[in-house]
Design an enzyme around this catalytic site. Structure first.
Site, PDB file in Angstrom:
ATOM      1  N   LEU A 243      22.464 -25.085  -3.234  1.00 40.35           N
ATOM      2  CA  LEU A 243      21.210 -24.724  -2.832  1.00 40.35           C
ATOM      3  C   LEU A 243      21.038 -23.196  -2.986  1.00 40.35           C
ATOM      4  CD1 LEU A 243      20.686 -26.994   0.426  1.00 40.35           C
ATOM      5  CD2 LEU A 243      20.070 -27.739  -2.027  1.00 40.35           C
TER       6      LEU A 243
ATOM      7  N   GLU B 203       0.895  -1.311   0.084  1.00 40.27           N
ATOM      8  CA  GLU B 203       0.035   0.063   0.059  1.00 40.27           C
ATOM      9  C   GLU B 203       0.856   1.258  -0.055  1.00 40.27           C
ATOM     10  OE1 GLU B 203      -2.290  -3.194   2.512  1.00 40.27           O
ATOM     11  OE2 GLU B 203      -0.133  -2.683   1.820  1.00 40.27           O
TER      12      GLU B 203
ATOM     13  N   THR C 206      21.951 -36.269   1.253  1.00 39.33           N
ATOM     14  CA  THR C 206      21.992 -35.354   0.005  1.00 39.33           C
ATOM     15  C   THR C 206      22.890 -34.437   0.226  1.00 39.33           C
ATOM     16  OG1 THR C 206      19.524 -35.621  -0.364  1.00 39.33           O
ATOM     17  CG2 THR C 206      20.780 -33.723  -1.449  1.00 39.33           C
TER      18      THR C 206
END
EC number: 3.5.4.26
Length: 355
Positions: free
Chosen positions: A197, A46, A189
């Site tokens: 990442l 806004e 992983t």
């Protein structure tokens, strides 16, 4: 309102812990200005739109989430709209934050401004799922990403996995990362793939927090997570039994260590997500591996599944995308409803939501 919603989506992954909101100002059928929540959560949508319009007297404001009513680092957006002289405010979705929760709408009405609500509410609720989850459940929305062969495998029997899906799908994963506050992988992983990442192609955006789940912090002390200078934070979720040298190593590299209690199968992921929610994370992308994905599914913590499926078969000796779930009855299996399917290069991307 559709434009306001599309503007708000620009902030997904960029505005946490605040919601990503869009605002459009219209007068006499003409677009005066538009705005959206800026990276880091402020200025709010806004305020951006009001500043761009200069004169908002008699305008209608279309806002994708109820204007805030409390004073934080910035004044209330509801008050800003009142002072700007708008005559009508159209809102897609109410804000459940106790500091707002109808107070913003009440401020506007008390000032004599016409208020219309629930316009494209379902679309707004979908966009705000992460913010709503954090406010009402204390945890982020969880998106599980699975990239696999047609028969659900993520690697061959020898462990080869690069690349099952094509370049277009990998680029789509980058966009998916960019729309989330944090990306999370399991310890296996992190050890086997040495993932960065990071955002490789959208460096202008606020990078997602990189999160690794590792019960004992047995993680490689070389590779991207330990050595890169991308500026993307590293948070490590771990158990109580962590060697002092591991704590010291990761603390020295600026990582945030978050202690999580254990459950029967490893770390208690419900508690882990509560810890992430307390730190402001609203949208969490889980990229594997199979053990972490299975633990989230068993705990009923996955809200969306995004699959990238390639037209290649790896067979039963390939590595499955999920570890065992312990399901003996089909009725106990996690089920998701199909939301959309698109072609991404030679592959298929499909999005599912929890039923």
């Amino acid at each position: 309102m559709a434009l306001a919603l599309s503007l708000g989506r620009r902030g997904l992954g960029q505005t946490w812990p605040n919601p990503a909101v869009g605002c459009v100002l219209v007068r006499d059928g003409r677009l005066l200005a538009r705005g959206w929540t800026q990276p880091g959560g402020r200025p709010h949508a806004e305020a951006m739109a009001i500043a761009a319009a200069e004169d908002c007297t008699g305008a209608t404001a279309y806002v994708s989430l109820e204007p805030c009513a409390h004073t934080g680092q910035t004044p209330p957006c509801a008050q800003a709209l009142i002072e700007a002289g708008v005559s009508r405010v159209v809102v897609a979705l109410g804000d459940p934050d106790p500091r707002v929760a109808g107070k913003g709408l009440a401020m506007l009405r008390e000032a004599g401004i016409e208020v219309t609500t629930r316009v494209l509410e379902a679309d707004a609720r979908d966009d705000q799922q992460g913010f709503l989850s954090r406010v009402t459940q204390g945890r982020p929305m969880v998106t599980l990403k699975l990239a696999s062969s047609f028969d659900g495998r993520i690697a061959t029997a020898s462990g080869e996995s690069q690349w099952i899906t094509g370049p277009a799908a990998r680029q789509a994963v980058q966009a998916l990362r960019a729309s989330h506050d944090a990306v999370m992988v399991g310890g296996n992983t992190a050890r086997e793939d040495l993932p960065a990442l990071t955002l490789r192609t959208m460096s202008e955006r606020r990078p997602p927090v990189r999160i690794v789940v590792s019960r004992e912090l047995q993680l490689p002390r070389m590779g991207p997570l330990a050595e890169d200078d991308s500026g993307a934070p590293v948070w490590l979720l771990h158990g109580l039994d962590v060697a002092d040298d591991a704590r010291a190593f990761w603390n020295a590299r600026g990582s945030e260590l978050i202690e999580v209690p254990k459950d029967d199968t490893g770390l208690d992921m419900a508690s882990a997500l509560q810890a992430l929610g307390a730190r402001g994370i609203t949208r969490l992308l889980c990229e594997g591996g199979g053990l972490l994905a299975a633990s989230l599914l068993r705990a009923g913590l996955v809200d969306r599944v995004v699959g990238f499926t390639a037209g290649v078969m790896l067979g039963g000796d390939g590595l499955p995308s999920l570890a065992p779930l312990g399901i003996t009855a089909l009725s106990d299996a996690p089920r998701f409803a199909l939301k959309e399917v698109t072609r991404v290069g030679p592959d298929i991307a499909h999005v599912w939501t929890r039923t």
